[in-house]
Enzyme design. Structure first.
Site, PDB file in Angstrom:
ATOM      1  N   ASP A 127       0.834  -1.190   0.000  1.00  0.00           N
ATOM      2  CA  ASP A 127       0.000   0.000   0.000  1.00  0.00           C
ATOM      3  C   ASP A 127       0.878   1.251   0.000  1.00  0.00           C
ATOM      4  O   ASP A 127       1.892   1.291   0.690  1.00  0.00           O
ATOM      5  CB  ASP A 127      -0.851   0.011   1.282  1.00  0.00           C
ATOM      6  CG  ASP A 127      -2.324  -0.116   0.991  1.00  0.00           C
ATOM      7  OD1 ASP A 127      -2.910   0.885   0.542  1.00  0.00           O
ATOM      8  OD2 ASP A 127      -2.883  -1.212   1.215  1.00  0.00           O
ATOM      9  N   ASP A 350     -12.102  -3.029   3.322  1.00  0.00           N
ATOM     10  CA  ASP A 350     -13.067  -1.956   3.598  1.00  0.00           C
ATOM     11  C   ASP A 350     -14.502  -2.434   3.432  1.00  0.00           C
ATOM     12  O   ASP A 350     -15.436  -1.618   3.424  1.00  0.00           O
ATOM     13  CB  ASP A 350     -12.835  -0.772   2.647  1.00  0.00           C
ATOM     14  CG  ASP A 350     -11.533  -0.055   2.944  1.00  0.00           C
ATOM     15  OD1 ASP A 350     -11.128  -0.017   4.121  1.00  0.00           O
ATOM     16  OD2 ASP A 350     -10.920   0.463   1.988  1.00  0.00           O
TER      17      ASP A 350
HETATM   18  C1  GLC Z   1      -8.626   3.726   1.792  1.00  0.00           C
HETATM   19  C2  GLC Z   1      -8.339   2.478   2.584  1.00  0.00           C
HETATM   20  C3  GLC Z   1      -9.091   2.528   3.869  1.00  0.00           C
HETATM   21  C4  GLC Z   1      -8.629   3.731   4.636  1.00  0.00           C
HETATM   22  C5  GLC Z   1      -8.764   5.003   3.811  1.00  0.00           C
HETATM   23  C6  GLC Z   1      -7.991   6.118   4.421  1.00  0.00           C
HETATM   24  O1  GLC Z   1      -9.943   3.814   1.416  1.00  0.00           O
HETATM   25  O2  GLC Z   1      -8.649   1.345   1.822  1.00  0.00           O
HETATM   26  O3  GLC Z   1      -8.924   1.359   4.624  1.00  0.00           O
HETATM   27  O4  GLC Z   1      -9.397   3.862   5.810  1.00  0.00           O
HETATM   28  O5  GLC Z   1      -8.227   4.845   2.513  1.00  0.00           O
HETATM   29  O6  GLC Z   1      -6.615   5.875   4.309  1.00  0.00           O
END
Ligand code: GLC
Ligand code: CA
Length: 573
Positions: A127, A350
């Site tokens: 990520d 998510d």
């Molecule tokens: C993305 C991620 C999520 C996170 C958000 C803020 O949507 O997948 O898990 O809370 O970004 O970083």
């Protein structure tokens, strides 16, 4: 004699050249890439495997399960953030991009993990969380310390003597206010997510350079790709125009693909991505097919693949329409029929669990419907992303007490609903179905205490059903969801037609059955999927008696076009 040999050699050389030309031409037409042929397995490190009994999954835990991961047949792992973080949003609030979160281990553990994956022929995608950082990142500490700090412009500030800034919606804030007042310098800072996740200012070339250097640090270590978290929101219109009333209901329309986003991506591509053999995937795909296309059209030199949400957004507590589902996935397929590439998924960290949202998690159909959904994901064009635990048919935990939830968004929204006098019963019901913590409960390894995930107290409750749903039991059972998943991955990896083949929707208006063919260079596969808990029939013009069954989630396929509940079959025609 010699002359003959030379002549012979020349002709052979010519023939080889000709052959490789024609092979190249054939390859060209499908433009083969390793990341298109990949099957991505997503690991949420916090809940995968705990090695030291503190109740939190960690890198040594993943290392101890490398042979399991290999046994799935997947060839790419996407790991959610493991960088230093105070964990306001489980690692999506990074306080040091070049270090490992203490809960998860050390850089030596990371190096060991990367090596262990590579030794098994598995690539690693990480990520990249750079729409925002943690407020505990050194950049932010400096930035907030004074208006004249050289780091001030790493973030978005609005001096309070100018009055209140134009409203911006925050996804995670208790008041949904994205501007947070900071008395230290009498100014507001912007945070689209939680207060502890201030947004980085991509207009600042120094910030961009820091990010590119940090990406090189990881690419030089040998990682194989980046997933760009929330990056479609990174570019802001810093003249801060007012958005129309009610814009927050559709905030993405105003936040996604802001000014210069494509310039930043092209720069990132030039500075980093193009220099390594890495894949890149955007989170989100903008607001239109054109947006999505612009992100991933190879000629534009930005990213490799889009990751669109309207597929996962379809499932609602009251159910969903298969016609809608087909329409969305067919539309996305056509968007990339010529150029660009997309991701196929029905769950991630998510989302609540795939089988609970899209299938049927009751005891009668959990297995059949999990296998059917797996068949869908593995037979569509695009790169499949499969979320850990779905290969066991793990279900929603559906916690009924707010104390059991951990997700910052859910907890803040709970407070928000209380503040506005919302219907708390309805809220609890909603989160039991859709809260992302449903997908974050510990991985169910076996029937021992805490599902074999930890020797301590797990950081989030284990699903009650772990005694029946677990890896150890399914590994032994040839008909398990797990073993079906393995077969499905193998089938995809053996059949390029499933990766590149043309997709054609059949029996379009059938409300129960999803039927399509995939076709490449004379090879044609037919996929039939019954999305309903009753038997259903499909109208197709192929003679199934003559077709070869490649896989079926029942012992016997029904040759007459009548499908059993949640039946899935792949035929070779
Ligand atoms: C993305 C991620 C999520 C996170 C958000 C803020 O949507 O997948 O898990 O809370 O970004 O970083
Ligand atoms: Ca641990």
């Amino acid at each position: 004699m010699k002359k003959h040999l030379v002549a012979h050699l020349i002709t052979t050389a010519m023939l080889v050249t000709l052959l490789s030309w024609s092979a190249a031409a054939q390859q060209q037409s499908i433009n083969r890439k390793w990341w298109k042929e990949a099957v991505v397995y997503q690991i949420y490190p916090r809940s995968f495997m705990d090695s030291n009994g503190d109740g939190i999954g960690d890198l040594q835990g993943i290392i101890s399960k490398l042979d399991y991961i290999k046994s799935l047949g997947v060839n790419v792992v996407w790991l959610n953030p493991i960088y230093s973080s105070p964990n306001d949003d489980n690692g999506y609030d990074v306080s040091d991009y070049r270090n490992i979160m203490k809960d998860f281990g050390t850089m030596a553990d990371f190096d060991e993990l990367l090596k262990g994956l590579h030794q098994r022929g598995i690539k690693l995608v990480m990520d990249l969380v750079v729409n925002h950082s943690s407020d505990e990142h050194e950049w932010f500490k400096q930035s907030r310390s004074s208006r004249t700090s050289p780091y001030r412009d790493y973030y978005h500030w609005w001096n309070a003597e100018r009055g209140k800034p134009t409203p911006r919606y925050s996804l995670f804030d208790v008041n949904h206010d994205a501007w947070r007042y900071d008395s230290l310098t009498n100014a507001y800072y912007l945070h689209y997510f939680s207060r502890k996740q201030p947004d980085l200012n991509w207009e600042n070339p120094k910030l961009r350079e820091e990010v590119y250097n940090m990406m090189k640090f990881w690419a030089d270590k040998g990682i194989d790709g980046f997933r760009l978290d929330a990056f479609q929101f990174a570019a802001k219109d810093t003249t801060w125009p007012k958005f129309p009333d009610g814009y927050e209901k559709n905030f993405s329309k105003y936040y996604a693909i802001g000014p210069h986003l494509h310039d930043y991506l092209r720069e990132m591509n030039k500075e980093v991505l193009s220099k390594y053999n890495v894949m890149s995937v955007a989170e989100g795909a903008g607001n239109s097919m054109k947006d999505a296309h612009n992100l991933v059209d190879a000629d534009r030199h930005e990213l490799n693949m889009a990751y669109a949400f309207d597929g996962v957004d379809i499932a609602k507590p009251e159910g969903y329409s298969l016609l809608h589902f087909k329409q969305v996935f067919s539309k996305w397929d056509s968007a990339f029929a010529q150029k660009g590439w997309l991701s196929i998924f029905l769950a991630n960290h998510d989302q609540a669990r795939m089988v609970s949202r899209f299938g049927n998690d009751g005891p009668d159909f959990r297995s059949a419907s999990s296998k059917m959904l797996t068949t869908f994901i593995m037979t569509m064009r695009g790169t499949p992303y499969y979320y850990n635990g779905d290969e066991l048919g793990m279900t929603n935990a559906g916690f009924d007490k707010i104390e059991d939830y951990r997700d910052v968004a859910t907890l803040n929204e709970y407070k928000h609903q209380q503040n506005i006098g919302g219907d708390m019963k309805a809220y609890m019901k909603r989160i039991a179905f859709e809260c992302r913590d449903n997908g974050r409960t510990p991985f169910q390894w076996n029937s021992s205490e805490n599902a074999g995930f930890t020797a301590g107290t797990p950081c989030i409750g284990v699903n009650r059903n772990y005694k029946t749903i677990n890896e150890a039991a399914q590994d032994k059972d040839p008909n398990s969801i797990l073993n079906y998943f393995r077969k499905m991955v193998e089938l995809r990896r053996q059949n390029l037609v499933l990766v590149y083949g043309k997709y054609t929707l059949l029996d379009k208006t059938n409300p129960d059955v999803y039927a399509y063919t995939r076709q490449l260079n004379g090879k044609k596969l037919l996929v039939l999927l019954n999305f309903k808990s009753t038997s259903a029939s499909v109208k197709i013009s192929y003679d199934l008696e003559k077709a070869k069954v490649l896989i079926c989630n029942y012992p016997q396929d029904s040759k007459d076009g009548t499908l059993k509940p949640y039946e899935a079959v792949v035929y070779e025609l």
